[in-house]
Design an enzyme around this catalytic site. Structure first.
Site, mmCIF file in Angstrom:
data_model
loop_
_atom_site.group_PDB
_atom_site.id
_atom_site.type_symbol
_atom_site.label_atom_id
_atom_site.label_comp_id
_atom_site.label_asym_id
_atom_site.label_seq_id
_atom_site.Cartn_x
_atom_site.Cartn_y
_atom_site.Cartn_z
ATOM 1 N N LYS A 58 -46.035 -18.193 44.539
ATOM 2 C CA LYS A 58 -45.191 -18.997 43.655
ATOM 3 C C LYS A 58 -44.450 -20.055 44.472
ATOM 4 O O LYS A 58 -43.836 -19.757 45.486
ATOM 5 C CB LYS A 58 -44.185 -18.097 42.922
ATOM 6 C CG LYS A 58 -43.437 -18.781 41.790
ATOM 7 C CD LYS A 58 -42.598 -17.754 41.031
ATOM 8 C CE LYS A 58 -41.809 -18.389 39.905
ATOM 9 N NZ LYS A 58 -42.678 -18.876 38.824
ATOM 10 N N GLU A 145 -42.621 -7.426 26.400
ATOM 11 C CA GLU A 145 -41.704 -7.575 25.266
ATOM 12 C C GLU A 145 -41.817 -6.435 24.260
ATOM 13 O O GLU A 145 -40.810 -5.969 23.715
ATOM 14 C CB GLU A 145 -41.956 -8.919 24.573
ATOM 15 C CG GLU A 145 -41.504 -10.126 25.365
ATOM 16 C CD GLU A 145 -42.483 -10.558 26.450
ATOM 17 O OE1 GLU A 145 -42.150 -11.477 27.219
ATOM 18 O OE2 GLU A 145 -43.581 -9.963 26.526
ATOM 19 N N ARG A 173 -44.793 -11.366 20.609
ATOM 20 C CA ARG A 173 -45.621 -10.314 21.206
ATOM 21 C C ARG A 173 -45.173 -8.923 20.761
ATOM 22 O O ARG A 173 -45.930 -7.953 20.912
ATOM 23 C CB ARG A 173 -45.541 -10.399 22.734
ATOM 24 C CG ARG A 173 -45.952 -11.740 23.314
ATOM 25 C CD ARG A 173 -45.630 -11.801 24.799
ATOM 26 N NE ARG A 173 -45.965 -13.092 25.375
ATOM 27 C CZ ARG A 173 -45.588 -13.483 26.600
ATOM 28 N NH1 ARG A 173 -44.865 -12.660 27.357
ATOM 29 N NH2 ARG A 173 -45.927 -14.669 27.062
#
Length: 398
Positions: A58, A145, A173
């Site tokens: 990242k 979620e 979701r």
């Protein structure tokens, strides 16, 4: 035994995909584009399912982002040469998420049953404010979620009061979990829905435009949307006192500068901000009410027309007494919402008025049947005709 176990685990790791009859390739360097192209060309004609395992870092290629990945996930404006991030001025109002985070901590200090749940966004939703002081009462469940909602249901069933913060788009979701694990059982879970409405440059996958429409049909669900920071605080506190699930939706960005006295908050009750005239009344819900407020003031200043304005505050239960009052006084009613026009505030108002036999003209403003692409928040609201200018034009043409 230790060596045999290590060998077994290594063997399983190497063959887990093979055991599922899936061919495995990798790991490959995800930053070597030429090599990735070569690998993809080689494996594209292999028959059957296959997995290409790619490893990336990242922030790769920008040292500040590599060294501080959490901060640089969404750094705001910054100088690309030295990595210096633009600091907010002291005169700026707080972010909606900061109001949530600080209010939650304040409430949790007083009520030991309050716990916080977030799916991998403690800093993004500012639940890290409570996490820092009360780490044992904040649960980051990772990017899951559905689990966040069902976990909240379990905590509520056990006697705790979960404040579950999920971004509007990502809450989709967890739709089944909301219905079957929370609403069906009538459990006291407070859903704090961040990033409602247009969110800007994250684009179509992140805009929070569907939540009012997808939550409204769910039995036992209460739905609120604050127009100001004080409204959000009041709704979060009221949420402590109700039975069953409640969803409080609010946008990304800074809270509006609102200098007028905030009217008391009552569940299922909207407020009259302006009851002028008898021709046109605007019913707004949530933060977009500030754009409506500005448009109404401009219309009255430039044309002298008197326009009514009502902040609904609650989508469910909707304030039917307020709708009766407005329908009995005004010829035209304009509904304004920062969500899809199908199934939200405008639909709720029309349904009630149809059932009661009202024949007033109703004009609905919201997101049409489309996905909204990338762009700054200001650009997109302008393009959609939902900024102050767009609302002003609609009212002027009525």
């Amino acid at each position: 035994f230790h060596n045999n176990l290590k060998t077994l685990l290594t063997h399983q790791k190497q063959n887990i995909f093979q055991g599922l009859n899936i061919r495995y390739f990798g790991p490959a360097d995800g930053h070597d584009v030429e090599d990735l192209v070569r690998i993809l060309r080689e494996i594209k004609n292999h028959r059957g399912p296959k997995v290409l395992h790619i490893i990336t870092k990242k922030g790769k290629g920008y040292e500040p982002a590599e060294n501080n990945q959490t901060v640089w996930h969404a750094p705001g404006e910054f100088n690309p040469v030295n990595g210096e991030r633009k600091k907010s001025g002291a005169s700026l109002t707080p972010l909606w998420q900061e109001v949530f985070g600080e209010t939650l901590l304040e409430m949790a200090r007083k009520n030991k049953k309050i716990v916080g749940i977030t799916p991998a966004m403690p800093s993004g939703c500012s639940m890290n404010i409570m996490q820092k002081e009360l780490p044992d009462r904040v649960f980051d469940v990772g990017i899951a979620e559905g689990h966040a909602v069902t976990f909240s249901a379990g905590l509520a069933k056990g006697g705790l009061l979960p404040y579950c913060n999920i971004y509007s788009s990502f809450m989709q979701r967890a739709y089944d979990n909301i219905i079957h694990d929370v609403a069906l059982l009538g459990l006291h879970v407070v859903f704090c829905i961040d990033r409602a409405g247009i969110v800007g440059n994250d684009g179509a996958t992140h805009h929070g435009l569907l939540d009012m429409a997808y939550l409204r049909p769910i039995p036992n669900m209460t739905i609120a949307a604050p127009m100001t920071a004080d409204d959000l605080k009041a709704m979060m506190r009221l949420a402590e006192t109700i039975d069953g699930p409640i969803a409080i939706r609010y946008p990304r960005g800074r809270t509006p500068l609102y200098e007028e006295e905030t009217k008391p908050m009552e569940i299922g009750k909207g407020v009259c901000l302006k009851d002028d005239g008898d021709e046109v009344a605007v019913l707004s819900i949530g933060a977009i009410g500030m754009a409506a407020k500005g448009a109404i003031e401009r219309v009255q200043k430039e044309t002298g027309r008197a326009i009514g304005h009502y902040d609904m505050r609650w989508l469910k239960p909707i304030d039917t007494a307020l709708i009766d009052e407005v329908a009995g006084k005004y010829k035209t009613i304009v509904t304004i919402e920062d969500g899809v026009i199908s199934g939200g505030l405008g639909s709720a108002v029309l349904e009630y008025m149809a059932d009661k036999g009202y024949t007033n003209r109703v004009v609905r403003l919201g997101i049409k049947d489309t996905f909204v692409e990338h762009g700054s928040t200001a650009e997109l609201y302008h393009m959609l005709g939902l900024d102050e200018e767009g609302i002003y034009r609609v009212i002027c043409n009525l």
